[in-house]
Scaffold this motif. Structure first.
Motif, PDB file in Angstrom:
ATOM      1  N   LEU A 301      31.452  40.222  23.746  1.00 55.49           N
ATOM      2  CA  LEU A 301      32.715  39.632  23.297  1.00 55.49           C
ATOM      3  C   LEU A 301      33.576  40.599  22.494  1.00 55.49           C
ATOM      4  O   LEU A 301      34.779  40.367  22.339  1.00 55.49           O
ATOM      5  CB  LEU A 301      32.430  38.386  22.449  1.00 55.49           C
ATOM      6  N   ASP A 302      32.983  41.669  21.980  1.00 57.03           N
ATOM      7  CA  ASP A 302      33.727  42.579  21.101  1.00 57.03           C
ATOM      8  C   ASP A 302      34.228  43.824  21.826  1.00 57.03           C
ATOM      9  O   ASP A 302      34.655  44.785  21.197  1.00 57.03           O
ATOM     10  CB  ASP A 302      32.860  42.980  19.910  1.00 57.03           C
ATOM     11  N   GLY A 303      34.164  43.845  23.134  1.00 60.53           N
ATOM     12  CA  GLY A 303      34.621  44.995  23.900  1.00 60.53           C
ATOM     13  C   GLY A 303      33.578  45.398  24.925  1.00 60.53           C
ATOM     14  O   GLY A 303      32.454  44.867  24.941  1.00 60.53           O
ATOM     15  N   PRO A 304      33.916  46.363  25.791  1.00 62.15           N
ATOM     16  CA  PRO A 304      32.980  46.739  26.864  1.00 62.15           C
ATOM     17  C   PRO A 304      31.793  47.575  26.428  1.00 62.15           C
ATOM     18  O   PRO A 304      30.864  47.785  27.219  1.00 62.15           O
ATOM     19  CB  PRO A 304      33.873  47.512  27.829  1.00 62.15           C
ATOM     20  N   ARG A 305      31.827  48.089  25.177  1.00 58.90           N
ATOM     21  CA  ARG A 305      30.726  48.908  24.657  1.00 58.90           C
ATOM     22  C   ARG A 305      30.418  50.058  25.622  1.00 58.90           C
ATOM     23  O   ARG A 305      31.310  50.735  26.103  1.00 58.90           O
ATOM     24  CB  ARG A 305      29.505  48.048  24.360  1.00 58.90           C
ATOM     25  N   ASP A 306      29.119  50.253  25.928  1.00 54.72           N
ATOM     26  CA  ASP A 306      28.740  51.390  26.766  1.00 54.72           C
ATOM     27  C   ASP A 306      29.089  51.194  28.240  1.00 54.72           C
ATOM     28  O   ASP A 306      28.964  52.128  29.039  1.00 54.72           O
ATOM     29  CB  ASP A 306      27.256  51.707  26.625  1.00 54.72           C
ATOM     30  N   LEU A 307      29.528  49.990  28.618  1.00 55.48           N
ATOM     31  CA  LEU A 307      29.944  49.772  30.003  1.00 55.48           C
ATOM     32  C   LEU A 307      31.140  50.655  30.361  1.00 55.48           C
ATOM     33  O   LEU A 307      31.343  50.988  31.531  1.00 55.48           O
ATOM     34  CB  LEU A 307      30.320  48.305  30.225  1.00 55.48           C
ATOM     35  N   ALA A 308      31.922  51.029  29.354  1.00 52.27           N
ATOM     36  CA  ALA A 308      33.120  51.834  29.602  1.00 52.27           C
ATOM     37  C   ALA A 308      32.768  53.193  30.179  1.00 52.27           C
ATOM     38  O   ALA A 308      33.548  53.768  30.949  1.00 52.27           O
ATOM     39  CB  ALA A 308      33.915  51.996  28.307  1.00 52.27           C
ATOM     40  N   ARG A 309      31.595  53.713  29.866  1.00 57.78           N
ATOM     41  CA  ARG A 309      31.249  55.051  30.355  1.00 57.78           C
ATOM     42  C   ARG A 309      30.153  55.036  31.424  1.00 57.78           C
ATOM     43  O   ARG A 309      29.870  56.061  32.035  1.00 57.78           O
ATOM     44  CB  ARG A 309      30.798  55.947  29.198  1.00 57.78           C
ATOM     45  N   THR A 310      29.541  53.868  31.634  1.00 56.14           N
ATOM     46  CA  THR A 310      28.430  53.814  32.592  1.00 56.14           C
ATOM     47  C   THR A 310      28.833  53.116  33.889  1.00 56.14           C
ATOM     48  O   THR A 310      29.119  53.770  34.890  1.00 56.14           O
ATOM     49  CB  THR A 310      27.222  53.102  31.954  1.00 56.14           C
ATOM     50  N   THR A 311      28.884  51.820  33.880  1.00 53.83           N
ATOM     51  CA  THR A 311      29.094  51.061  35.120  1.00 53.83           C
ATOM     52  C   THR A 311      30.531  50.613  35.346  1.00 53.83           C
ATOM     53  O   THR A 311      30.897  50.215  36.449  1.00 53.83           O
ATOM     54  CB  THR A 311      28.224  49.792  35.106  1.00 53.83           C
ATOM     55  N   GLY A 312      31.357  50.673  34.291  1.00 54.46           N
ATOM     56  CA  GLY A 312      32.644  49.996  34.340  1.00 54.46           C
ATOM     57  C   GLY A 312      32.475  48.541  33.940  1.00 54.46           C
ATOM     58  O   GLY A 312      31.355  48.053  33.761  1.00 54.46           O
ATOM     59  N   TRP A 313      33.600  47.832  33.794  1.00 53.49           N
ATOM     60  CA  TRP A 313      33.509  46.454  33.320  1.00 53.49           C
ATOM     61  C   TRP A 313      34.643  45.616  33.885  1.00 53.49           C
ATOM     62  O   TRP A 313      35.629  46.128  34.420  1.00 53.49           O
ATOM     63  CB  TRP A 313      33.528  46.415  31.796  1.00 53.49           C
ATOM     64  N   VAL A 314      34.443  44.312  33.758  1.00 49.28           N
ATOM     65  CA  VAL A 314      35.461  43.336  34.130  1.00 49.28           C
ATOM     66  C   VAL A 314      35.828  42.555  32.882  1.00 49.28           C
ATOM     67  O   VAL A 314      34.943  42.037  32.186  1.00 49.28           O
ATOM     68  CB  VAL A 314      34.939  42.367  35.221  1.00 49.28           C
ATOM     69  N   ALA A 315      37.115  42.490  32.567  1.00 53.61           N
ATOM     70  CA  ALA A 315      37.587  41.699  31.435  1.00 53.61           C
ATOM     71  C   ALA A 315      38.013  40.333  31.943  1.00 53.61           C
ATOM     72  O   ALA A 315      38.873  40.233  32.828  1.00 53.61           O
ATOM     73  CB  ALA A 315      38.753  42.400  30.740  1.00 53.61           C
ATOM     74  N   LYS A 316      37.400  39.283  31.385  1.00 50.55           N
ATOM     75  CA  LYS A 316      37.679  37.920  31.820  1.00 50.55           C
ATOM     76  C   LYS A 316      38.173  37.097  30.637  1.00 50.55           C
ATOM     77  O   LYS A 316      37.472  37.005  29.615  1.00 50.55           O
ATOM     78  CB  LYS A 316      36.402  37.264  32.379  1.00 50.55           C
ATOM     79  N   PRO A 317      39.361  36.499  30.744  1.00 53.57           N
ATOM     80  CA  PRO A 317      39.769  35.560  29.690  1.00 53.57           C
ATOM     81  C   PRO A 317      38.723  34.466  29.533  1.00 53.57           C
ATOM     82  O   PRO A 317      38.063  34.071  30.497  1.00 53.57           O
ATOM     83  CB  PRO A 317      41.096  34.993  30.221  1.00 53.57           C
ATOM     84  N   LEU A 318      38.550  33.984  28.308  1.00 52.93           N
ATOM     85  CA  LEU A 318      37.512  32.988  28.069  1.00 52.93           C
ATOM     86  C   LEU A 318      37.729  31.732  28.898  1.00 52.93           C
ATOM     87  O   LEU A 318      36.772  31.046  29.264  1.00 52.93           O
ATOM     88  CB  LEU A 318      37.445  32.628  26.580  1.00 52.93           C
ATOM     89  N   LEU A 319      38.992  31.430  29.190  1.00 52.92           N
ATOM     90  CA  LEU A 319      39.330  30.251  29.984  1.00 52.92           C
ATOM     91  C   LEU A 319      40.258  30.677  31.110  1.00 52.92           C
ATOM     92  O   LEU A 319      41.161  31.489  30.906  1.00 52.92           O
ATOM     93  CB  LEU A 319      40.009  29.181  29.118  1.00 52.92           C
ATOM     94  N   GLY A 320      40.048  30.146  32.287  1.00 51.74           N
ATOM     95  CA  GLY A 320      40.918  30.502  33.403  1.00 51.74           C
ATOM     96  C   GLY A 320      40.299  30.084  34.720  1.00 51.74           C
ATOM     97  O   GLY A 320      39.093  29.842  34.817  1.00 51.74           O
ATOM     98  N   ARG A 321      41.161  30.018  35.753  1.00 56.68           N
ATOM     99  CA  ARG A 321      40.728  29.591  37.085  1.00 56.68           C
ATOM    100  C   ARG A 321      41.292  30.549  38.120  1.00 56.68           C
ATOM    101  O   ARG A 321      42.303  31.211  37.902  1.00 56.68           O
ATOM    102  CB  ARG A 321      41.217  28.172  37.383  1.00 56.68           C
ATOM    103  N   GLU A 322      40.605  30.589  39.283  1.00 58.77           N
ATOM    104  CA  GLU A 322      41.076  31.353  40.443  1.00 58.77           C
ATOM    105  C   GLU A 322      41.322  32.826  40.125  1.00 58.77           C
ATOM    106  O   GLU A 322      42.230  33.446  40.664  1.00 58.77           O
ATOM    107  CB  GLU A 322      42.365  30.728  40.998  1.00 58.77           C
ATOM    108  N   GLY A 323      40.532  33.392  39.227  1.00 55.68           N
ATOM    109  CA  GLY A 323      40.646  34.814  38.916  1.00 55.68           C
ATOM    110  C   GLY A 323      41.837  35.193  38.071  1.00 55.68           C
ATOM    111  O   GLY A 323      42.118  36.389  37.890  1.00 55.68           O
ATOM    112  N   ALA A 324      42.562  34.208  37.521  1.00 55.93           N
ATOM    113  CA  ALA A 324      43.763  34.504  36.736  1.00 55.93           C
ATOM    114  C   ALA A 324      43.409  35.319  35.498  1.00 55.93           C
ATOM    115  O   ALA A 324      42.504  34.972  34.746  1.00 55.93           O
ATOM    116  CB  ALA A 324      44.454  33.208  36.336  1.00 55.93           C
ATOM    117  N   GLY A 325      44.121  36.419  35.299  1.00 57.01           N
ATOM    118  CA  GLY A 325      43.940  37.243  34.115  1.00 57.01           C
ATOM    119  C   GLY A 325      42.746  38.176  34.154  1.00 57.01           C
ATOM    120  O   GLY A 325      42.528  38.942  33.205  1.00 57.01           O
ATOM    121  N   VAL A 326      41.964  38.151  35.228  1.00 58.68           N
ATOM    122  CA  VAL A 326      40.791  39.021  35.329  1.00 58.68           C
ATOM    123  C   VAL A 326      41.234  40.431  35.711  1.00 58.68           C
ATOM    124  O   VAL A 326      42.047  40.608  36.629  1.00 58.68           O
ATOM    125  CB  VAL A 326      39.800  38.480  36.373  1.00 58.68           C
TER     126      VAL A 326
END
Length: 394
Positions: A301-326
């Motif tokens: 919840l506080d950021g992608p941490r080590d995902l930023a340099r290893t696998t990459g990441w997906v940012a998802k709004p806490l609430l949303g439908r149909e992939g909105a804001g992803v």
């Protein structure tokens, strides 16, 4: 798991419309119409695959319930963006009284390619759609195209049984209303509610229709009423709780909320505790509680941490439908500040079959795995232009 092509049935559009799928086509930005229900291909699974996936889904469901209990017990509702004391109190009470509250269904979205463990992408346990096409048209498609085959699909029977088992939890005196929003121009919500209403009727329940916009408030009696001023004692609503909390009638909802204690006046299905499962923050809590679990992806919840340099990441709004804001971020990309709270989940690109990116929508009715619906998309985000494809067990 295998994708195979096949010739669509003659007059397939009318066939699936007659079976309840009222929007078999999707209108694209260029104003063209293309199939949403796509039977030019289908997916094949082995029985062993499906049995293994069923076990995964039920284990994940149990883990999600444990995570919800942890959130309530440790007072972490604010991590889900639930900061209004009245909303937090309603969710907490609903969780503690969940055995007294009807709760019907939910849908996990999983990444799976047939070669490794399925990975949980999210859980919509409040207002999941794509139910009708999973329960009805794909079953009839299988019976016509592959008579004698099988399908991961006991949705219809399990929904009827769920209503029967939970009938005693409904308050007496009046029908169970089924509500959708008329703001949904596509008709998906109406179609879903109509199908669920049908299963409730087949279970022997008295039901009635209403739109969310038609639900009124009677200040004299202090009750929610229909457009004939009839008291709404119980209502299934395909309308997210996060929208209800922002509605101008939210105060009345929480003043009269029946959380199973017998002191309220209106019982809503799904119950308020489902807000705990349909929030993307759940993904991060799961990873805290079950680090390294083979069916989970790292999430924070506080950021992608080590995902930023290893696998990459997906940012998802806490609430949303149909992939909105992803948004999708490849490894080595600098984290981009977001205006809204997000969950940062490891990037696990959807598998591609013949160039189509696939997500498995696996259904839970009550606490049991109940079926599968497959959606394909052109890109890595499953959005409103995704297509639904049937499947079969051979």
């Amino acid at each position: 798991m295998e994708r195979r092509t096949i010739e669509p049935r003659p007059d397939w559009q009318r066939t699936v419309e007659d079976q309840g799928l009222i929007y078999p086509l999707t209108r694209y930005p260029d104003d063209s119409l293309r199939p949403y229900w796509d039977e030019s291909a289908y997916y094949v699974f082995s029985l062993e695959e499906v049995e293994a996936l069923e076990e995964v889904v039920e284990e994940l469901h149990g883990m999600c319930l444990a995570a919800a209990g942890h959130i309530v017990a440790t007072g972490r509702l604010a991590d889900l963006g639930i900061t209004d004391p009245r909303v937090a109190a309603a969710v907490t009470e609903a969780w503690h009284r969940r055995a007294e509250l009807p709760s019907v269904y939910g849908r996990f979205d999983l990444r799976y390619d047939g070669t490794g463990p399925a990975k949980m992408l999210e859980y919509n346990a409040d207002t999941p759609t794509s139910l009708v096409e999973a329960a009805s048209p794909q079953w009839f498609w299988m019976e016509e195209r592959f008579p004698g085959a099988d399908q991961w699909n006991s949705l219809h029977e399990r929904l009827i049984d769920a209503w029967k088992r939970q009938a005693d939890l409904l308050p007496p005196g009046g029908p169970l209303y089924f509500a959708h929003s008329v703001a949904d121009k596509l008709g998906e919500d109406l179609m879903t509610v109509a199908y669920l209403k049908e299963t409730a009727e087949q279970a022997g329940l008295e039901t009635d229709w209403i739109s969310v916009e038609e639900i009124g408030w009677d200040p004299l009696s202090g009750r929610f009423v229909d457009n004939k001023l009839k008291f709404i004692r119980s209502c299934f609503k395909l309308y997210p709780w996060e929208w209800i909390t922002e509605d101008r009638f939210a105060g009345h909802v929480f003043d009269t909320l029946d959380n199973g204690g017998g002191t309220g006046s209106t019982l809503w299905i799904e119950p308020a505790w489902k807000m705990l499962l349909s929030n993307k923050a759940l993904l991060a809590v799961l990873w805290e509680l079950y680090p390294g679990h083979p069916n989970l992806l790292p999430a924070y919840l506080d950021g992608p941490r080590d995902l930023a340099r290893t696998t990459g990441w997906v940012a998802k709004p806490l609430l949303g439908r149909e992939g909105a804001g992803v948004t999708i971020h490849e490894p080595g990309t600098d984290p981009t500040p977001r205006d809204e709270p997000c969950c940062y989940q490891e990037l696990a690109p959807l598998p591609a079959f013949d160039g189509n990116h696939v997500v498995l929508g696996t259904w839970v009715v009550e606490d049991e795995a109940a079926g599968l619906g497959i959606r394909e998309s052109s890109g890595l985000i499953t959005d409103e232009y995704a297509r639904f494809l049937p499947h079969v067990i051979l």
